[in-house]
Enzyme design. Structure first.
Site, PDB file in Angstrom:
ATOM      1  N   CYS A  66       0.832  -1.217   0.000  1.00 47.52           N
ATOM      2  CA  CYS A  66       0.000   0.000   0.000  1.00 47.52           C
ATOM      3  C   CYS A  66       0.865   1.265   0.000  1.00 47.52           C
ATOM      4  CB  CYS A  66      -0.922  -0.019   1.225  1.00 47.52           C
ATOM      5  SG  CYS A  66      -2.064   1.371   1.249  1.00 47.52           S
ATOM      6  N   CYS A  70       0.325   4.832   7.068  1.00 47.91           N
ATOM      7  CA  CYS A  70      -0.319   4.621   8.373  1.00 47.91           C
ATOM      8  C   CYS A  70       0.666   3.879   9.295  1.00 47.91           C
ATOM      9  CB  CYS A  70      -1.607   3.821   8.192  1.00 47.91           C
ATOM     10  SG  CYS A  70      -2.652   4.487   6.869  1.00 47.91           S
ATOM     11  N   CYS A  73       0.361   0.150  10.335  1.00 44.85           N
ATOM     12  CA  CYS A  73      -0.092  -0.852   9.369  1.00 44.85           C
ATOM     13  C   CYS A  73       1.024  -1.674   8.729  1.00 44.85           C
ATOM     14  CB  CYS A  73      -0.920  -0.182   8.277  1.00 44.85           C
ATOM     15  SG  CYS A  73      -1.685  -1.433   7.197  1.00 44.85           S
ATOM     16  N   CYS A 110     -16.658  -9.387   5.265  1.00 42.00           N
ATOM     17  CA  CYS A 110     -16.055  -8.066   5.047  1.00 42.00           C
ATOM     18  C   CYS A 110     -14.754  -8.206   4.264  1.00 42.00           C
ATOM     19  CB  CYS A 110     -15.792  -7.431   6.411  1.00 42.00           C
ATOM     20  SG  CYS A 110     -15.063  -5.808   6.283  1.00 42.00           S
ATOM     21  N   CYS A 141     -19.697  -6.348   3.376  1.00 41.65           N
ATOM     22  CA  CYS A 141     -19.002  -5.159   3.874  1.00 41.65           C
ATOM     23  C   CYS A 141     -17.701  -5.052   3.099  1.00 41.65           C
ATOM     24  CB  CYS A 141     -18.726  -5.316   5.368  1.00 41.65           C
ATOM     25  SG  CYS A 141     -17.719  -3.984   6.057  1.00 41.65           S
ATOM     26  N   CYS A 201     -19.602   1.815   8.871  1.00 45.22           N
ATOM     27  CA  CYS A 201     -18.828   1.132   9.897  1.00 45.22           C
ATOM     28  C   CYS A 201     -17.589   1.991  10.104  1.00 45.22           C
ATOM     29  CB  CYS A 201     -18.442  -0.272   9.419  1.00 45.22           C
ATOM     30  SG  CYS A 201     -17.285  -1.116  10.535  1.00 45.22           S
ATOM     31  N   ARG A 273     -17.919  -2.938  18.036  1.00 45.62           N
ATOM     32  CA  ARG A 273     -17.209  -4.172  17.699  1.00 45.62           C
ATOM     33  C   ARG A 273     -15.866  -4.267  18.442  1.00 45.62           C
ATOM     34  NH1 ARG A 273     -18.007  -6.988  13.017  1.00 45.62           N
ATOM     35  NH2 ARG A 273     -19.026  -5.118  12.233  1.00 45.62           N
TER      36      ARG A 273
HETATM   37  N1  SAM Z   1      -6.708   0.433   3.151  1.00 46.69           N
HETATM   38  C1  SAM Z   1      -7.981   0.746   3.612  1.00 46.69           C
HETATM   39  C2  SAM Z   1      -7.996   1.873   4.599  1.00 46.69           C
HETATM   40  O1  SAM Z   1      -6.996   2.134   5.263  1.00 46.69           O
HETATM   41  O2  SAM Z   1      -9.037   2.536   4.715  1.00 46.69           O
HETATM   42  C3  SAM Z   1      -8.743  -0.420   4.207  1.00 46.69           C
HETATM   43  C4  SAM Z   1      -8.004  -1.450   5.044  1.00 46.69           C
HETATM   44  S1  SAM Z   1      -7.248  -0.844   6.564  1.00 46.69           S
HETATM   45  C5  SAM Z   1      -6.186  -2.167   6.969  1.00 46.69           C
HETATM   46  C6  SAM Z   1      -8.599  -0.878   7.705  1.00 46.69           C
HETATM   47  C7  SAM Z   1      -8.333  -0.496   9.132  1.00 46.69           C
HETATM   48  O3  SAM Z   1      -7.648  -1.523   9.816  1.00 46.69           O
HETATM   49  C8  SAM Z   1      -7.492   0.727   9.424  1.00 46.69           C
HETATM   50  O4  SAM Z   1      -8.175   1.926   9.268  1.00 46.69           O
HETATM   51  C9  SAM Z   1      -7.125   0.514  10.875  1.00 46.69           C
HETATM   52  O5  SAM Z   1      -8.079   1.119  11.732  1.00 46.69           O
HETATM   53  C10 SAM Z   1      -7.163  -1.007  11.026  1.00 46.69           C
HETATM   54  N2  SAM Z   1      -5.808  -1.532  11.279  1.00 46.69           N
HETATM   55  C11 SAM Z   1      -4.822  -1.700  10.379  1.00 46.69           C
HETATM   56  N3  SAM Z   1      -3.703  -2.173  10.956  1.00 46.69           N
HETATM   57  C12 SAM Z   1      -3.977  -2.311  12.276  1.00 46.69           C
HETATM   58  C13 SAM Z   1      -3.213  -2.753  13.395  1.00 46.69           C
HETATM   59  N4  SAM Z   1      -1.944  -3.108  13.275  1.00 46.69           N
HETATM   60  N5  SAM Z   1      -3.824  -2.791  14.601  1.00 46.69           N
HETATM   61  C14 SAM Z   1      -5.123  -2.408  14.716  1.00 46.69           C
HETATM   62  N6  SAM Z   1      -5.869  -1.974  13.702  1.00 46.69           N
HETATM   63  C15 SAM Z   1      -5.316  -1.912  12.492  1.00 46.69           C
HETATM   64 FE1  SF4 Z   2      -2.831   1.221   3.395  1.00 47.25          FE
HETATM   65 FE2  SF4 Z   2      -2.782   0.043   5.761  1.00 47.25          FE
HETATM   66 FE3  SF4 Z   2      -3.170   2.666   5.621  1.00 47.25          FE
HETATM   67 FE4  SF4 Z   2      -5.103   0.969   4.757  1.00 47.25          FE
HETATM   68  S1  SF4 Z   2      -4.358   1.198   6.845  1.00 47.25           S
HETATM   69  S2  SF4 Z   2      -4.355   2.823   3.711  1.00 47.25           S
HETATM   70  S3  SF4 Z   2      -3.817  -0.695   3.968  1.00 47.25           S
HETATM   71  S4  SF4 Z   2      -1.309   1.577   4.987  1.00 47.25           S
END
Ligand code: SAM
Ligand code: SF4
Ligand code: DTB
Length: 326
Positions: A66, A70, A73, A110, A141, A201, A273
């Site tokens: 990606c 974040c 992530c 989802c 979802c 959500c 949730r």
């Molecule tokens: N890429 C898209 C986005 O960021 O909107 C969708 C998938 S993203 C992985 C969805 C959510 O997963 C993130 O907004 C975050 O809240 C949660 N998430 C991702 N990594 C995480 C982690 N290591 N621990 C807890 N929540 C996490």
């Molecule tokens: Fe990309 Fe992870 Fe951020 Fe979603 S949460 S936009 S998968 S870096």
């Protein structure tokens, strides 16, 4: 600082023309634990069957690589983690996973993708996936990143039930966690989804090093969305080696349960949730979270790229607690 009048307003689902303040939310967090969860449990009972939990199964349909940064992530291409950049799954693989989820008892499927936002050719593939999930009689979802109005409409047109897009944290702390998209971008996507009549959500992550005021700030933002999100995932940060937040001081699990309780009080009609982080929680912590007002979980051995408790283990726990599922 108690504001019971406020609750009456929300409980009766009257228009939410007054915002819930961070000070008020902080005052809930500062209550003795027993007082707080007693209050949240009462709100929970007034609005839901306290012995019922909804099960959603996640599938990562496009993993890794990606572009976004974040800090929590493992799927960001910017961090050196064990997650590889994979291609989007084939339709057959998704159908297979959805059938398995249904037969193990999930009612919602989802689909998550590691995108900043979907490209049209990818959106077309996801639309086919949603159509197939709906054919199985499951709720659908998706969480695909930012959506514009036209993209949200296309998803609505194929029958998408829920769109997951998290605010993640408070506006004040947000810049410490993500630089490649703004808080406003997130609010815009949520509006585009809401405008199409797709259920929202929307939740966030705790345990990222935020202060109590910042944790309260996330909940204030969520509760002041109008209408409030139908579903509010509260994730405990899953620390993944290679991500900037790896090694962060762990949040005490009672503070996690407090977050669930406060979310339940200020969003009385939303499904709250108990999301990422269950793998690290013992059964008692999860039982406390259900008592405090959590009434939905991610169910299935994996979240997107990290482990979740095995379905059999969850079934055992729910049975021990006399909790029915939907
Ligand atoms: N890429 C898209 C986005 O960021 O909107 C969708 C998938 S993203 C992985 C969805 C959510 O997963 C993130 O907004 C975050 O809240 C949660 N998430 C991702 N990594 C995480 C982690 N290591 N621990 C807890 N929540 C996490
Ligand atoms: Fe990309 Fe992870 Fe951020 Fe979603 S949460 S936009 S998968 S870096
Ligand atoms: C949400 O709030 N939590 C889920 C779902 N929405 C997509 C994702 C949790 C991801 C945890 C880290 C991983 O497995 O990659």
């Amino acid at each position: 600082m108690d504001q019971p009048i406020y609750f009456n307003k929300i409980d009766k689902n009257l228009s939410n023309d007054q915002s819930i303040s961070i000070e008020y939310i902080r005052s809930l967090f500062e209550k003795p634990f027993n007082d707080l969860i007693f209050q949240s449990h009462q709100v929970h009972r007034e609005n839901f069957n306290p012995n019922q939990v909804q099960l959603s199964t996640l599938l990562s349909i496009k993993t890794g690589g990606c572009s976004e940064d974040c800090a929590y992530c493992p799927q960001s291409a910017r961090y050196d983690t064990d997650v590889e950049n994979e291609k989007i799954l084939a339709l057959e693989e998704v159908i297979h996973a959805a059938k398995e989820a249904k037969s193990s008892g999930a009612t919602r499927f989802c689909m998550g993708a590691a995108w900043r936002s979907p490209k049209q050719k990818d959106l077309d593939l996801v639309k086919d996936m949603i159509t197939e999930v709906k054919k199985l009689g499951m709720e659908s979802c998706a969480t695909l990143g930012m959506l514009d109005g036209d993209q949200a409409k296309q998803l609505k047109d194929v029958g998408l039930d829920y769109y997951n897009h998290n605010l993640d944290t408070s506006p004040e702390f947000y810049g410490d966690i993500i630089s490649t998209r703004t808080y406003e971008d997130r609010l815009d996507t949520l509006k585009n989804v809401r405008d199409q009549g797709i259920n929202v959500c929307c939740g966030g992550i705790v345990g990222m090093g935020e202060s109590l005021t910042e944790r309260a700030g996330l909940l204030a933002q969520l509760s002041n969305l109008t209408p409030q999100p139908e579903s509010v995932p509260i994730n405990l940060l899953t620390q993944v080696e290679g991500t900037p937040l790896f090694g962060q001081t762990e949040l005490d699990h009672f503070d996690f349960v407090r977050t669930i309780a406060v979310a339940r009080i200020i969003m009385p009609k939303s499904y709250v949730r108990l999301s990422a982080g269950r793998e690290k929680m013992n059964e008692s912590t999860q039982a406390l979270a259900f008592f405090a007002g959590a009434n939905s979980i991610f169910y299935g051995d994996e979240l997107l790229t990290t482990d979740n408790p095995a379905s059999e283990k969850d079934q055992e726990l729910l049975k021990k607690l006399g909790i029915k599922t939907n």
